[in-house]
Design a protein around this motif. Structure first.
Motif, PDB file in Angstrom:
ATOM      1  N   ILE A 110       0.816  -1.206   0.000  1.00 56.05           N
ATOM      2  CA  ILE A 110       0.000   0.000   0.000  1.00 56.05           C
ATOM      3  C   ILE A 110       0.856   1.266   0.000  1.00 56.05           C
ATOM      4  N   HIS A 111       1.998   1.244   0.686  1.00 59.49           N
ATOM      5  CA  HIS A 111       2.767   2.480   0.849  1.00 59.49           C
ATOM      6  C   HIS A 111       3.509   2.877  -0.421  1.00 59.49           C
ATOM      7  N   ALA A 112       3.751   1.947  -1.334  1.00 61.50           N
ATOM      8  CA  ALA A 112       4.524   2.280  -2.534  1.00 61.50           C
ATOM      9  C   ALA A 112       3.695   3.149  -3.471  1.00 61.50           C
ATOM     10  N   ALA A 113       4.313   4.193  -3.999  1.00 58.70           N
ATOM     11  CA  ALA A 113       3.627   5.073  -4.958  1.00 58.70           C
ATOM     12  C   ALA A 113       3.618   4.399  -6.319  1.00 58.70           C
ATOM     13  N   ARG A 114       2.446   4.065  -6.805  1.00 62.88           N
ATOM     14  CA  ARG A 114       2.347   3.324  -8.063  1.00 62.88           C
ATOM     15  C   ARG A 114       1.720   4.144  -9.178  1.00 62.88           C
ATOM     16  N   PHE A 115       1.662   5.455  -9.006  1.00 63.41           N
ATOM     17  CA  PHE A 115       1.127   6.343 -10.039  1.00 63.41           C
ATOM     18  C   PHE A 115       1.709   7.719  -9.770  1.00 63.41           C
ATOM     19  N   GLY A 116       2.020   8.450 -10.848  1.00 62.16           N
ATOM     20  CA  GLY A 116       2.614   9.760 -10.672  1.00 62.16           C
ATOM     21  C   GLY A 116       2.518  10.597 -11.937  1.00 62.16           C
ATOM     22  N   GLU A 117       3.427  11.558 -12.066  1.00 63.43           N
ATOM     23  CA  GLU A 117       3.351  12.542 -13.148  1.00 63.43           C
ATOM     24  C   GLU A 117       3.396  11.913 -14.533  1.00 63.43           C
ATOM     25  N   PHE A 118       4.366  11.070 -14.803  1.00 66.83           N
ATOM     26  CA  PHE A 118       4.541  10.556 -16.164  1.00 66.83           C
ATOM     27  C   PHE A 118       3.379   9.650 -16.570  1.00 66.83           C
ATOM     28  N   LEU A 119       2.931   8.815 -15.636  1.00 64.45           N
ATOM     29  CA  LEU A 119       1.783   7.965 -15.948  1.00 64.45           C
ATOM     30  C   LEU A 119       0.533   8.804 -16.170  1.00 64.45           C
ATOM     31  N   SER A 120       0.376   9.873 -15.382  1.00 65.17           N
ATOM     32  CA  SER A 120      -0.762  10.772 -15.577  1.00 65.17           C
ATOM     33  C   SER A 120      -0.721  11.426 -16.950  1.00 65.17           C
ATOM     34  N   MET A 121       0.473  11.850 -17.364  1.00 73.13           N
ATOM     35  CA  MET A 121       0.609  12.484 -18.677  1.00 73.13           C
ATOM     36  C   MET A 121       0.181  11.541 -19.790  1.00 73.13           C
ATOM     37  N   ARG A 122       0.624  10.291 -19.710  1.00 70.20           N
ATOM     38  CA  ARG A 122       0.279   9.320 -20.752  1.00 70.20           C
ATOM     39  C   ARG A 122      -1.216   8.995 -20.717  1.00 70.20           C
ATOM     40  N   ALA A 123      -1.772   8.851 -19.516  1.00 66.74           N
ATOM     41  CA  ALA A 123      -3.202   8.563 -19.391  1.00 66.74           C
ATOM     42  C   ALA A 123      -4.043   9.685 -19.992  1.00 66.74           C
ATOM     43  N   LEU A 124      -3.654  10.920 -19.735  1.00 68.30           N
ATOM     44  CA  LEU A 124      -4.368  12.060 -20.314  1.00 68.30           C
ATOM     45  C   LEU A 124      -4.276  12.049 -21.829  1.00 68.30           C
ATOM     46  N   ALA A 125      -3.099  11.765 -22.356  1.00 74.42           N
ATOM     47  CA  ALA A 125      -2.917  11.746 -23.807  1.00 74.42           C
ATOM     48  C   ALA A 125      -3.798  10.698 -24.470  1.00 74.42           C
ATOM     49  N   LEU A 126      -4.110   9.627 -23.745  1.00 78.81           N
ATOM     50  CA  LEU A 126      -4.943   8.554 -24.288  1.00 78.81           C
ATOM     51  C   LEU A 126      -6.427   8.787 -24.042  1.00 78.81           C
ATOM     52  N   GLY A 127      -6.781   9.877 -23.369  1.00 76.24           N
ATOM     53  CA  GLY A 127      -8.183  10.201 -23.132  1.00 76.24           C
ATOM     54  C   GLY A 127      -8.797   9.541 -21.921  1.00 76.24           C
ATOM     55  N   ALA A 128      -7.956   9.045 -21.005  1.00 77.12           N
ATOM     56  CA  ALA A 128      -8.480   8.378 -19.817  1.00 77.12           C
ATOM     57  C   ALA A 128      -9.278   9.346 -18.954  1.00 77.12           C
ATOM     58  N   ALA A 129     -10.244   8.793 -18.202  1.00 73.99           N
ATOM     59  CA  ALA A 129     -11.088   9.608 -17.332  1.00 73.99           C
ATOM     60  C   ALA A 129     -10.413   9.920 -16.009  1.00 73.99           C
ATOM     61  N   GLY A 130      -9.473   9.075 -15.577  1.00 74.92           N
ATOM     62  CA  GLY A 130      -8.813   9.286 -14.300  1.00 74.92           C
ATOM     63  C   GLY A 130      -8.189   8.002 -13.802  1.00 74.92           C
ATOM     64  N   ALA A 131      -7.815   8.003 -12.514  1.00 77.60           N
ATOM     65  CA  ALA A 131      -7.164   6.835 -11.926  1.00 77.60           C
ATOM     66  C   ALA A 131      -7.624   6.659 -10.490  1.00 77.60           C
TER      67      ALA A 131
END
Length: 227
Positions: free
Chosen positions: A99-120
């Motif tokens: 649970i404590h490990a950060a498994r999402f951040g800036e670069f993944l957010s950038m790619r998700a946005l570019a693909l039209g994702a709704a969120g995470a």
């Protein structure tokens, strides 16, 4: 009865007419015992709203092999593939691993946005919280923490069924999140749940108006039977 022909129409209706509270209430009334993800999963900013289709992702801790400190040969497992698999209006929703490990951040957010994702939705921590907020992608998680992914978790599967707390999340289920948490609406039940939730929300508006006009809570509940 409320009708919609496309996901875009449904999502617009939910953003205009609903919050997670009436949706959760209606689901419990219909027999769904666990409509909400665990309360620890919160928006990174309280005013964020998330509506989309689930693209579930399964994480696991890396498997150690050899000595002294070697792990799975492929860093992050299928993480990059899982992000690239996102389709427009999908929600990247991940569970498993520490649970404590950060498994999402800036670069993944950038790619998700570019693909039209709704969120995470991350059943764990994220990092780069300030940059994620600046990007504008609605992200829900248990918190923020600087510890990165490598040697702490790998993505092992995606577009699969996962479990978060007591909730089963399947590809295509409807994900609805706001400042009160995240609701998972089974795809096959959404045409029953959403109209009933909208009706309840409209009744609650009437209760609100009567309380503002001076009616007691007991009288308002006796009249409308909602709270």
């Amino acid at each position: 009865m409320l009708e919609w022909s496309t996901d875009e129409e449904l999502f617009a209706l939910m953003r205009t007419e609903l919050s997670t509270c009436p949706v959760s209430d209606v689901m419990e009334q219909l027999g769904f015992l666990h409509p909400m993800l665990p309360p620890e999963i919160r928006p990174v900013r309280s005013d964020l709203v998330l509506v989309g289709r689930a693209m579930p992702v399964q994480d696991e801790p890396p498997v150690p092999y050899g000595v002294p400190v070697r792990f799975d040969a492929k860093p992050f497992g299928l993480l990059f593939e899982s992000i690239d698999a996102l389709r427009p209006n999908e929600v990247y929703i991940a569970s498993g691993g520490p649970i404590h490990a950060a498994r999402f951040g800036e670069f993944l957010s950038m790619r998700a946005l570019a693909l039209g994702a709704a969120g995470a939705v991350i059943n764990g921590s994220i990092r780069d919280a300030g940059r994620v907020l600046e990007l504008g992608l609605p992200v829900f998680a248990q918190g923020t923490y600087a510890y990165g992914l490598q040697r702490r978790h790998n993505v092992v599967d995606y577009r699969c069924s996962i479990r978060i707390g007591e909730v089963r999340v399947r590809p295509g289920d409807l994900i609805f999140g706001d400042g009160d948490g995240v609701c998972v609406i089974p795809h096959e039940a959404e045409r029953e749940i959403i109209p009933k939730a909208v009706a309840k929300n409209r009744l609650e508006r009437s209760v609100r108006e009567e309380i503002l006009a001076g009616r007691s809570l007991a009288d308002a509940y006796a009249k409308y039977a909602v709270m």
